[in-house]
Design an enzyme around this catalytic site. Structure first.
Site: not given
Lengths: 82, 343
Positions: B122, B268, B299
């Site tokens: 990520c 993020h 996500n």
């Protein structure tokens, strides 16, 4: 100076009030964070981090899951505070 | 000793254009609830996620990347042939050889651009952006395409109630090129390999090869499960909120930017609770626009920051020239934060 049991409960009550909006007087030794105080697993992390700062204690991730009630957390802090 | 000519790059680098691709299929929480014992309210309160996009077989890592990149290239106002390097960050392209970046570079019509994949979970967008800035300033490429792309639905255990709702698919891309002014601040980045176990794949691919098929996990219908991403929620939450807030602050300090100078915060998109707690811990002023694309995107790992950036610009919540703090963090554990001027 190390905090007394009474001071720890009062401190936790303020923290739980700040994070979950629960009235201070509802935070009692026998109350479960998740079942009684609407503190879910993520809010519990915020409570733990705030308690670490306030009481100069380290509460590692692996110990957090054992802190089911306000009493559990209070005992843990009493035993481990710096 | 023979003299080697120094390379010659641009004085500074900036993000010139951004583009995103979201798969056409929108998956609401109701679909997730078919396989786990949970509720829409629980998922929303723990993650903020209402819907996510899942890719079809045709919406491959390469196809989504080409779509997002085409928009980023157009937004930058350049031609694909001007791109000198293509950097793709992904953990969900299931063929290691060759790198998917080469196919993407070819399909976009670049002129033999250097192309390679990176693996930084990520934090992948920030890692790619840092490489791109280096290339532009050092002179090995005038324009660099940075792509974050994931099909995390392929790495999701739909029977795991802690993660089944979390992940989504998509691609985000930016073009980084020359600038006369600093427009990408110093990167604060790093890794904490001692915490590698907190976000990981359930088992390694070579378990399929080692022969002990009977020991592989199976789903409720008896089919062997594909590896999936799993995490220790509380440990990750603590690290993401409290350690990453420090990193975010360091990135602001390194760029000489105060929270008051900031227009936009694009963390993020891991979980809305992490985002909200970070905002609180960082004490960001009210005027700062905060990306919460997680609600309808889930996500998407390396893709989340450019996707969120694209949406904020498209909706007008952010505008070109705004000063934005971006921070990625995840499996590794790895992290990267920097301050950028939005394209």
């Amino acid at each position: 100076m190390a905090a007394t049991q009474e001071e720890i409960v009062a401190g936790l009550a303020e923290i739980v009030n700040e994070i979950a909006g629960i009235p201070v007087e509802d935070v009692q030794l026998d109350k479960s964070f998740t079942d009684d105080l609407d503190v879910d697993s993520l809010s519990m992390v915020e409570v733990v981090v705030a308690a670490e700062e306030r009481f100069d204690v380290k509460i590692p991730d692996e110990d957090v899951k054992n802190l089911k009630t306000v009493g559990d957390a209070t005992d843990y802090i009493l035993k481990h505070q710096g | 000793m023979a003299k080697i000519k120094p390379s010659k790059g641009a004085p500074y680098a900036r993000i010139l254009g951004v583009g995103g691709y979201r798969p056409t299929r929108v998956v609401p929480n109701e679909v997730i609830l078919e396989k786990i014992d949970s509720s829409d309210e629980w998922i929303r309160s723990r993650s903020g996620i209402e819907t996510r996009h899942w890719a079809s077989p045709e919406e491959t890592v390469a196809a989504m990347s080409v779509e997002a990149s085409g928009k980023a290239i157009a937004d930058a106002g350049i031609e694909a042939a001007q791109i000198g390097a293509v950097v793709v960050s992904t953990v969900s392209h299931f063929s290691q050889t060759p790198a998917i970046a080469t196919e993407i570079a070819d399909r976009l019509g670049t002129d033999k651009a250097a192309a390679f994949d990176i693996s930084a979970g990520c934090a992948g967008f920030g890692y790619g952006l840092t490489l791109a800035k280096g290339m532009v300033v050092e002179g090995s490429a005038e324009y660099v395409l940075v792509i974050g792309v994931e099909r995390l639905s392929d790495l999701t255990d739909l029977e795991d109630r802690a993660t089944a709702f979390l992940f989504g698919d998509g691609a985000g891309a930016v073009v980084v090129g020359p600038s006369t002014e600093p427009a990408i601040g110093p990167t604060v980045w790093g890794s904490e390999g001692d915490k590698a176990q907190t976000i990981k794949q359930t088992f390694s691919w070579d378990r399929f090869r080692s022969g002990a098929v009977s020991e592989l996990p199976v789903d409720s219908e008896g089919n062997i499960k594909f590896p999936a991403i799993t995490q220790e929620g509380q440990a990750v939450f603590r690290w993401a909120v409290f350690e990453m807030a420090k990193v975010a602050q360091q990135a602001l300090d390194a760029a000489g930017i105060t929270p008051d100078d900031l227009d936009v915060f694009i963390p993020h998109q891991a979980n809305v609770r992490i985002i909200d707690s970070m905002v609180k811990t960082l004490k960001l002023p009210e005027h700062v626009t905060v990306a919460r694309d997680i609600r309808t995107t889930g996500n998407t790992s390396a893709a989340s920051i450019p996707l969120a950036m694209e949406r904020l610009l498209a909706t007008g919540e952010a505008k070109s020239g705004d000063t934005a703090l971006v921070i990625g963090f995840g499996a590794g554990l790895v992290y990267a934060a920097t301050v950028v001027t939005l394209p």
